[in-house]
Design an enzyme around this catalytic site. Structure first.
Site, PDB file in Angstrom:
ATOM      1  CB  CYS A   2     -24.143 -12.949  16.316  1.00  0.00           C
ATOM      2  SG  CYS A   2     -25.771 -13.370  15.679  1.00  0.00           S
ATOM      3  NE  ARG A  27     -20.602  -8.032  16.488  1.00  0.00           N
ATOM      4  CZ  ARG A  27     -20.261  -7.266  15.467  1.00  0.00           C
ATOM      5  NH1 ARG A  27     -19.627  -6.143  15.677  1.00  0.00           N
ATOM      6  NH2 ARG A  27     -20.547  -7.606  14.235  1.00  0.00           N
ATOM      7  CD1 TRP A  75     -30.284  -8.272  18.001  1.00  0.00           C
ATOM      8  CD2 TRP A  75     -30.567  -8.930  15.881  1.00  0.00           C
ATOM      9  NE1 TRP A  75     -31.287  -7.511  17.453  1.00  0.00           N
ATOM     10  CE2 TRP A  75     -31.484  -7.891  16.151  1.00  0.00           C
ATOM     11  CE3 TRP A  75     -30.575  -9.495  14.622  1.00  0.00           C
ATOM     12  CZ2 TRP A  75     -32.377  -7.413  15.212  1.00  0.00           C
ATOM     13  CZ3 TRP A  75     -31.474  -9.021  13.673  1.00  0.00           C
ATOM     14  CH2 TRP A  75     -32.365  -7.983  13.969  1.00  0.00           C
ATOM     15  CG  ASN A 101     -22.401 -11.904  12.628  1.00  0.00           C
ATOM     16  OD1 ASN A 101     -23.607 -11.689  12.606  1.00  0.00           O
ATOM     17  ND2 ASN A 101     -21.501 -10.949  12.483  1.00  0.00           N
ATOM     18  N   GLY A 102     -24.489 -13.839  10.645  1.00  0.00           N
ATOM     19  CA  GLY A 102     -24.898 -13.630   9.256  1.00  0.00           C
ATOM     20  C   GLY A 102     -26.087 -14.497   8.907  1.00  0.00           C
ATOM     21  CD  GLU A 484     -29.496  10.790  16.101  1.00  0.00           C
ATOM     22  OE1 GLU A 484     -29.996  10.206  15.143  1.00  0.00           O
ATOM     23  OE2 GLU A 484     -28.764  10.226  16.929  1.00  0.00           O
ATOM     24  CE  LYS A 488     -29.427   7.734  19.484  1.00  0.00           C
ATOM     25  NZ  LYS A 488     -28.800   8.076  18.264  1.00  0.00           N
ATOM     26  CD  GLU A 491     -31.464   4.240  19.129  1.00  0.00           C
ATOM     27  OE1 GLU A 491     -31.058   3.150  18.753  1.00  0.00           O
ATOM     28  OE2 GLU A 491     -30.927   5.315  18.793  1.00  0.00           O
ATOM     29  CG  HIS A 507     -48.305  21.410   4.937  1.00  0.00           C
ATOM     30  ND1 HIS A 507     -49.091  22.054   4.012  1.00  0.00           N
ATOM     31  CD2 HIS A 507     -47.235  22.214   5.148  1.00  0.00           C
ATOM     32  CE1 HIS A 507     -48.508  23.184   3.663  1.00  0.00           C
ATOM     33  NE2 HIS A 507     -47.380  23.314   4.349  1.00  0.00           N
ATOM     34  CE  LYS A 610     -22.527   1.107  18.418  1.00  0.00           C
ATOM     35  NZ  LYS A 610     -23.246   2.387  18.539  1.00  0.00           N
TER      36      LYS A 610
HETATM   37  C1  F6R Z   1     -29.175   4.647  16.350  1.00  0.00           C
HETATM   38  C2  F6R Z   1     -28.166   3.794  15.763  1.00  0.00           C
HETATM   39  C3  F6R Z   1     -28.438   3.173  14.435  1.00  0.00           C
HETATM   40  C4  F6R Z   1     -27.178   3.228  13.555  1.00  0.00           C
HETATM   41  C5  F6R Z   1     -27.428   2.489  12.239  1.00  0.00           C
HETATM   42  C6  F6R Z   1     -26.224   2.566  11.315  1.00  0.00           C
HETATM   43  O1  F6R Z   1     -28.759   5.148  17.578  1.00  0.00           O
HETATM   44  O2  F6R Z   1     -27.137   3.575  16.343  1.00  0.00           O
HETATM   45  O3  F6R Z   1     -29.504   3.799  13.804  1.00  0.00           O
HETATM   46  O4  F6R Z   1     -26.847   4.555  13.328  1.00  0.00           O
HETATM   47  O5  F6R Z   1     -27.708   1.150  12.503  1.00  0.00           O
HETATM   48  O6  F6R Z   1     -25.102   1.972  11.883  1.00  0.00           O
HETATM   49  P1  F6R Z   1     -23.655   2.254  11.329  1.00  0.00           P
HETATM   50  O7  F6R Z   1     -23.330   3.688  11.544  1.00  0.00           O
HETATM   51  O8  F6R Z   1     -22.759   1.333  12.092  1.00  0.00           O
HETATM   52  O9  F6R Z   1     -23.696   1.924   9.855  1.00  0.00           O
END
Ligand code: F6R
Length: 615
Positions: A2, A27, A75, A101-102, A484, A488, A491, A507, A610
């Site tokens: 959050c 966040r 969140w 937060n937590g 990756e 992307k 998400e 396979h 995030k």
């Molecule tokens: C994907 C993304 C997440 C972060 C993951 C780790 O686009 O942003 O998969 O890479 O949550 O976050 P950090 O790097 O902050 O530990």
């Protein structure tokens, strides 16, 4: 997970807090709320949904103005995103308000105790118990900071808490255990936030809070203590980016801006790492050369996109240093009793520096006597603070939930660490290292060129908006790039997307190929390791023969792929090991455009946050 903001000063607290929440909305964005002590009481408003809903509520039912306030963007963890579950939470008398937060792990026990003492709780959250406990303690101490210390000692779990009380209208109190909280110090005003972005428009002077600390904010100063009340040492620092770095700067989305910033981010991450003699100097890596020479195993732990950076790092580390390197999802690592000792070097990669799984993994590694090196983008965050050493990436603030520029800079940092290990251990000659550094220095320009040629990729993305599935194939370092690209797309575009090692096709995954299925293939350079290149060209032929629509990402001048590419995306000539730095960029643009074409929220994809500060 959050976002939290607190303010005390002489400005309108609501304005400062709402502007801060806007900066922190990345966040968490399923509900939001504010509280302001004013006119001898406490006024609060909260609303499910995005911050605009709260803005609307405040326009329709304005709160009294005050110069102290707290705010929260949520969140959800405990309890769905409803008005009742939104923060702040208040005690029954409505005199104290708290945001959190937590996760408070023992909240059920505390809730039962409170119920027995006659408290009425209305939400499904773990947070509400804190408001009631604070009210009880305040009724004895008449001191919010002391009440907070007493309450924190009874809480289990991870929490950042920020509270105000109607009887102390010029005070904001915060507490921190395992979740981020930074203090901003201005002239006659002070701020609390989960991230400096919330107050950067007002001050660049910040204080890092340690574990288990309580901070009391007043206009004329900030006092920090431990949960036991003992005075605490704090580290002040200057935030080296300004408010404009946290703005969209004319782009429709932060993600577009952050993609465009990659040439600079890559160049900045290389800055100052080479000394006059051409040797690598990683000053922040406070692990001695002799300790690094003893290392017999490297273990990389990370999550999501950072994990993909780790997968790519493995190729460079093993190739340049000949040290075995394992890469593991932080959430898996910790629960499988990994074999570690003082000769293992654990590298924790994290943009935010707050990801709980990564933090727990590094703590576990340190308990086993291993040295931990963090690769991180956020100064003052928990992961670098708890590591033996840190190499900061210089991506600047990354606001869009989907990671882009942080990923590229994590890669640069990984290459630097790999080269540094090679330098210290003598597995790479100085001139070999210099040659790689020169190649890395050219990457910024190469990314710039990729970005200039993205219109056909955007067009292609728009044309695929009606598809359900996109597959991604790669080999060698192209395999994590494929993963990756798929992440992307999942998400952002909410499409089924899978990344595969191209060699695995036969396979199983080849059964998925059907007419007109888009398959993105990341092709390694035909130079040097041409076996790899030849094999993937065969893979492209195999899928095309079965009807796939091939989208081929290949180096300029690679003519072998031309006959088999339905769509060809060119990237500049780059040594194979470094190719992910250029090959990832079209995949970011592709996902961003597809998300836009499908009408999705690019910067705030559904269900995501995030910074994942819960396990
Ligand atoms: C994907 C993304 C997440 C972060 C993951 C780790 O686009 O942003 O998969 O890479 O949550 O976050 P950090 O790097 O902050 O530990």
């Amino acid at each position: 997970m959050c976002g939290i903001v607190g303010y005390v000063g002489s400005q309108s607290a609501l304005e400062v807090v709402m502007a801060g929440l806007k900066r922190l909305e990345y966040r968490g964005y399923d509900s939001a709320g504010v509280a302001v002590p004013a006119d001898g009481g406490l006024a609060a408003a909260k609303k499910a949904g995005k911050l605009v809903n709260l803005e609307k509520e405040l326009t329709e039912r304005p709160l009294p103005t005050g110069t102290t306030g707290i705010g929260h963007t949520r969140w959800a963890t405990h309890g769905g995103p409803t008005d009742a579950n939104a923060h702040p939470h208040l005690d029954n008398a409505g005199r104290v308000a708290v945001v959190h937060n937590g996760i408070i792990e023992n909240f059920a026990v505390l809730r039962a105790e409170l119920a027995e003492r006659g408290h009425e709780l209305f939400s499904e959250t773990d947070t509400e118990v804190v408001a009631h406990l604070l009210a009880e303690e305040f009724s004895v101490t008449a001191d919010l900071a002391e009440a907070m210390r007493l309450v924190c000692r009874r809480l289990d779990g991870a929490f950042t808490l920020v509270a105000v009380h109607a009887d102390e209208p010029d005070v904001v109190v915060g507490a921190r255990r395992n979740s981020p909280l930074v203090v901003g110090v201005g002239e006659g005003e002070a701020f609390l936030a989960s991230d400096v972005a919330a107050f950067i428009a007002h001050t660049r002077s910040a204080i890092e809070l340690g574990q288990d600390q309580v901070v009391e904010l007043r206009r004329d100063g900030v006092t920090v203590t431990g949960f036991d009340g003992s005075p605490a040492d704090v580290r002040s620092y200057h935030v080296d980016w300004d408010a404009s770095a946290a703005e969209k700067g004319g782009y429709d989305y932060f993600m577009l801006k952050e993609i465009a910033e990659q040439p600079k981010a890559v160049a900045d991450t290389l800055l100052g790492r080479i000394d006059a003699a051409g040797s690598l100097t990683l000053d922040e890596v406070r692990i001695s050369a002799s300790e690094l020479r003893e290392v017999d195993k490297v273990v990389i732990v990370a999550c999501g996109t950072a994990f993909h950076a780790g997968l790519i790092a493995k190729y460079a580390i093993e190739h340049w240093t000949r040290i075995p390197c394992e890469v593991e999802l932080a959430s898996e690592f910790r629960y499988r009793d990994p074999i570690l000792d003082s000769r293992s070097l654990v590298i924790a990669i994290s943009q935010s520096g707050e990801t709980m799984d990564t933090l727990m993994a590094l703590r576990h590694a340190r308990e086993q006597g291993s040295k931990v090196l963090a690769i991180c983008n956020t100064n003052g965050s928990t992961i670098p603070r708890e590591s033996d050493a840190v190499l900061y990436t210089h991506a600047g603030p990354e606001v869009a939930v989907a990671s882009t520029k942080a990923f590229l800079t994590q890669l640069v940092a990984c290459y630097l660490v790999a080269l540094y290990l090679g330098q210290v251990r003598g597995t790479k000659w100085g001139d070999e290292i210099s040659a790689v550094i020169r190649d890395l220095a050219r990457i910024s320009g190469s990314v710039e060129r990729v970005l200039e040629t993205m219109e056909p990729v955007r067009e292609l993305a728009r044309s695929l908006a009606g598809k359900d599935t996109v597959l991604f194939l790669g080999r060698h370092v192209g395999y994590p790039v494929a993963l990756e690209g798929a992440l992307k797309l999942k998400e952002l575009a909410y499409m089924h997307a899978e990344g595969f090692a191209a060699g695995e096709l036969k396979h199983g995954p080849i059964a998925l190929i059907e007419d007109d299925l888009p398959v993105v293939v990341v092709v390694p350079s035909p130079r040097g390791r041409s076996v790899l290149h030849d094999k993937i060209v065969s893979n492209i032929q195999e899928i095309r023969a079965r009807g796939a629509r091939t989208i081929v990402i290949a180096e300029e001048g690679d003519e072998a792929v031309v006959p088999y590419a339905d769509h060809l995306v060119r990237v500049p000539v780059t040594p194979t090991l470094l190719q992910p730095l250029v090959a990832t960029v079209p995949l970011q643009v592709f996902a961003c455009e597809l998300a836009t074409a499908r009408g999705n929220e690019v910067d705030q994809p559904r269900n995501l946050a995030k910074s994942v500060t819960v396990e």
